[in-house]
Design an enzyme around this catalytic site. Structure first.
Site, PDB file in Angstrom:
ATOM      1  N   ASP A 293     -33.635   9.560   8.379  1.00  0.00           N
ATOM      2  CA  ASP A 293     -34.627   8.501   8.319  1.00  0.00           C
ATOM      3  C   ASP A 293     -35.498   8.608   9.567  1.00  0.00           C
ATOM      4  OD1 ASP A 293     -35.829   6.036   7.429  1.00  0.00           O
ATOM      5  OD2 ASP A 293     -34.735   5.065   9.051  1.00  0.00           O
ATOM      6  N   ASP A 540     -30.873   3.290   9.769  1.00  0.00           N
ATOM      7  CA  ASP A 540     -30.562   2.058  10.496  1.00  0.00           C
ATOM      8  C   ASP A 540     -30.925   0.809   9.714  1.00  0.00           C
ATOM      9  OD1 ASP A 540     -33.327   2.225  10.656  1.00  0.00           O
ATOM     10  OD2 ASP A 540     -33.413   1.394  12.687  1.00  0.00           O
TER      11      ASP A 540
END
Length: 783
Positions: A293, A540
């Site tokens: 990510d 996250d």
């Protein structure tokens, strides 16, 4: 109350991911454990507690399995995406604070800065309302919300205020659906654990027929069933049968694997890496595809000022002080606040009027009265909005802004207009007309300083990389280039095909993906797995939770949402991306060492099965007592394997752990079985030897060949491994010579002829094992 009774409240079932009974049943009530447990109980009933020591290892295996699954269950049961405990609603014409589970459908929510949206809702009215949906969608920019637009549960208000009517609650809301799917129970995909489980299944099915064969052989060796039962010698036959059965089970391998995982977890914890499931220690060492990510992983999740690009040879004076004012403005958004470091604020500046920034209109403005160096009106905003009039100068600036934006940079323009900003203009959606561009400002996401180094390491290790983000593909590609990846353009996931095969093709041919939804992230991970990849995923946000759960190894950063951490296998507690190479090294150590010691345990299983079949078929008494096998196992396998499993080992992982182990263990087991069988044939042929003397000769033969097998497996030797092998030889001397141990183990020194036969059989076994080791080393390309 009526809506609550009708099931329209914001509650959700707290059904656990897996019950404690299910965990207990899966780890205890198995055919494998039933055989071990019955054998253990039988020896206790017969008063043969000395031969029942294997029960401790079996109990340890069960306990570790239950603890591992229970820890995973507790993490999932604590999973929550909504963190707020109270919501503000309008009921009976007044504002009230209620628990989020008491919110019902059609409630009117009052939303202000800092609030988390408790349920999916439709905006009624808003005043500069901006919602941060990054945890849910991966889009790092706040999203402006106007009447009729939808806000999702789990998102947060970062600017403005407004009201919204609840349209979905409880299990139907977006956040709760994510939670429910993320709470689905699964264990990490571990090649070591899968291989061991497969081996145990094979052994379990072999146990029953071999047990029947051995028990019959033991009874026949003791005079037949009737005589054995009548004379009570059946108990000795039962002990021999238990010895053969327990010898076939690699109890110590399962226990040692768990210990190796646990020690690896402790070592990583010292390096600020939390292992949520022990088997994940080996996972990252097997990964060949790492999906990253962008926000919060490659970047720190915040915007920083990049550069200034002047648009005219003689810009309006005082523009630097104006930028300092925009950065220090209490109403500044996150992008404008980045200006404070580069442009100090001037406390003497006194604005006469302002227009607050909103993402809907994408500009803000301030006017300063006459007498100040910066008098006039200054507008800061998106170039295509602020410079909407068509002039040649503005077209040139817009073209430059487009080039900068295409490189992934966030771009703003500072423009100047003589005169004051009228009050009514401050409320308008369009900026003042006839603005003159002063300079272009670019911003970028703060890239983690360790990101480029870590990605270079993975490329060196032949691990493919994919950057997956909810942001604009151009922005994602720019970050990828900054960390050293060759990414010209990003792939817009809105064009990503839904067909798994076509999706896999797109994933194989592209490096960077933007505008990816949470569901697409999960589907992309699944597509890569179907393509044969072992996938690790970092993230996250809650939007990463589904993909992290499906990945072979999910890695959460320290700043991750609670839900994301709950479904991850690894958590970087200090957020340092450079911890990952250390995790790979620890995983390699575990895999390589477990593969090494597994040969010892599986060779024992091989020779135990062969001896059981041979002695059972020939109606011969089994040549060992259970306690004798416990002693030989400890010296040739258990104790040295414990130390070998914890030693450094940097060998790269290659698939085929079980096949390689069995290719050496099975022929080695046959060699050991042949050596032991030869000693017993000699003892029967010449006669005159007691049972204890014949067993002692078998113990000596098994120990010597087993210790040479240990020396072969431990190569290349160093001081530590040589010391372990030497200590085990010394231990064998103690076992054979100390009277206390001789009495406990039922040992009796054989006559010289049988002793020489034992040494001769052991020597033949040693030579055969050495030849096998050299053949396997050449075939596998190892020294």
């Amino acid at each position: 109350m009526a809506r609550t009774e009708a099931g329209l409240a914001n509650t959700v079932s707290d059904t656990p991911s897996r019950t404690l009974w299910q965990i207990f049943r899966a780890n205890v009530l198995t055919l494998f454990n039933a055989i071990v447990g019955c054998s253990f109980g039988l020896l206790l009933v017969l008063g043969q507690w000395k031969d029942a020591l294997f029960g401790l290892a079996a109990a340890g295996n069960i306990l570790i399995g239950i603890v591992q699954e229970y820890r995973a269950k507790m993490s999932l049961d604590r999973l929550a995406i909504l963190n707020a405990s109270m919501a503000r609603v309008v009921r009976d014409g007044t504002a009230q604070d209620v628990e989020i589970q008491d919110v019902v459908r059609d409630d009117v929510l009052l939303l202000g800065v800092g609030d988390q949206v408790p349920a999916d809702a439709s905006i009624i009215d808003s005043d500069g309302l901006e919602i941060d949906e990054s945890l849910l969608t991966g889009e790092s920019n706040p999203v402006g919300k106007g009447p009729g637009s939808e806000v999702l549960s789990g998102s947060s208000v970062v600017a403005g205020h407004g009201t919204a009517q609840v349209v979905r609650v409880g299990a139907d809301s977006f956040a709760r659906k994510l939670t429910a799917e993320a709470k689905r129970f699964s264990m990490v995909n571990s090649e070591i654990r899968n291989s061991l489980n497969r081996t145990l299944r094979w052994i379990t099915w072999l146990l029953l027929p071999v047990m029947v064969l051995v028990i019959n052989g033991q009874m026949q060796a003791n005079g037949g069933w009737e005589q054995a039962i009548a004379t009570g010698r059946w108990s000795a036959g039962a002990v021999g049968a238990v010895a053969s059965v327990i010898a076939m089970i690699p109890l110590g391998l399962v226990l040692l694997t768990s210990v190796a995982f646990a020690v690896g977890g402790i070592r990583l914890a010292r390096a600020k890496v939390l292992i949520q499931e022990l088997a994940a220690v080996e996972g990252l060492a097997r990964v060949d595809m790492l999906c990253l990510d962008k926000t919060g992983t490659l970047t720190e999740g915040r915007i920083v000022f990049d550069a200034i690009h002047e648009t005219s040879a003689s810009p309006d004076p005082g523009w630097r002080q104006v930028l300092g004012w925009f950065g220090a403005d209490p109403q500044a958004n996150a992008t404008a606040r980045c200006l404070t470091g580069a442009f100090p604020s001037d406390a003497n500046l006194r604005p006469s009027s302002t227009a607050r920034f909103s993402s809907a209109r994408k500009w803000s403005a301030v006017s300063f009265g006459s007498g100040q160096l910066v008098s006039g009106t200054w507008v800061l905003g998106a170039p295509e909005i602020v410079l909407r009039q068509d002039t040649s100068d503005k077209a040139r600036v817009l073209e430059a802004a487009a080039r900068l934006a295409s490189s992934g940079l966030r771009t703003l323009v500072l423009a100047y207009l003589p005169g004051q900003l009228a009050v009514q203009d401050a409320a308008e959606e369009q900026p003042p007309a006839d603005c003159t561009p002063t300079c272009l400002l670019t911003f970028r996401e703060k890239v983690r300083p360790d990101a480029a180094q870590v990605l270079a390491y993975f490329r060196e290790q032949n691990v493919d990389l994919r950057i997956i983000s909810g942001d604009d593909p151009r922005t994602v590609a720019a970050v990828a280039r900054e960390v050293g990846l060759d990414a010209e353009d990003g792939y817009d996931a809105r064009e990503l095909p839904k067909d798994p095969d076509l999706m896999l093709e797109a994933l194989e041919n592209n490096l960077v993906f933007g505008r990816v939804t949470p569901a697409q992230k999960r589907d992309m991970v699944l597509a890569l797995q179907r393509g044969g990849h072992t996938v690790a995923m970092t993230g996250d946000g809650v939007n990463d939770a589904l993909a992290l759960k499906e990945a072979d190894i999910g890695i959460a950063m320290d700043s991750a949402a609670a839900a994301t951490k709950a479904v991850s296998r690894l958590i970087l507690l200090d957020g340092r991306f450079d911890r990952l190479p250390g995790v790979v090294a620890e995983g390699r150590r575990v895999i390589a060492n477990i593969e090494r010691v597994s040969v010892l345990f599986l060779s024992k299983t091989a020779y135990a099965i062969v001896l059981s079949v041979i002695f059972g078929s020939l109606l011969m008494e089994f040549p060992f007592l259970p306690r004798q096998l416990s002693a030989t196992d400890g010296l040739t396998i258990g104790i040295p394997a414990f130390f070998l499993a914890l030693m450094p080992n940097t060998r790269r992982y290659t698939p085929g752990f079980l096949k390689r182990s069995l290719s050496f263990a099975v022929p080695a087991g046959l060699i050991v079985a042949a050596a032991v069988f030869a000693v017993n044939v000699y003892a029967m042929a010449v006669g005159g030897h007691t049972s204890n003397a014949a067993r002692t000769a078998s113990v000596l033969t098994l120990s010597l060949t087993g210790l040479w097998l240990l020396a072969a497996i431990a190569r290349p030797l160093n001081l530590g491994r040589a010391a372990i092998i030497g200590a085990m030889h010394l231990g064998l001397v103690f076992v054979l010579t100390l009277p206390l141990l001789q009495d406990f183990l039922g040992l009796e020194w054989p006559r010289n002829d049988l002793l020489l036969m034992a040494f001769g059989s052991a020597l033949g076994g040693i030579l055969a094992i050495e030849a096998l080791h050299r053949f396997e080393s050449r075939r596998n390309g190892r020294k």
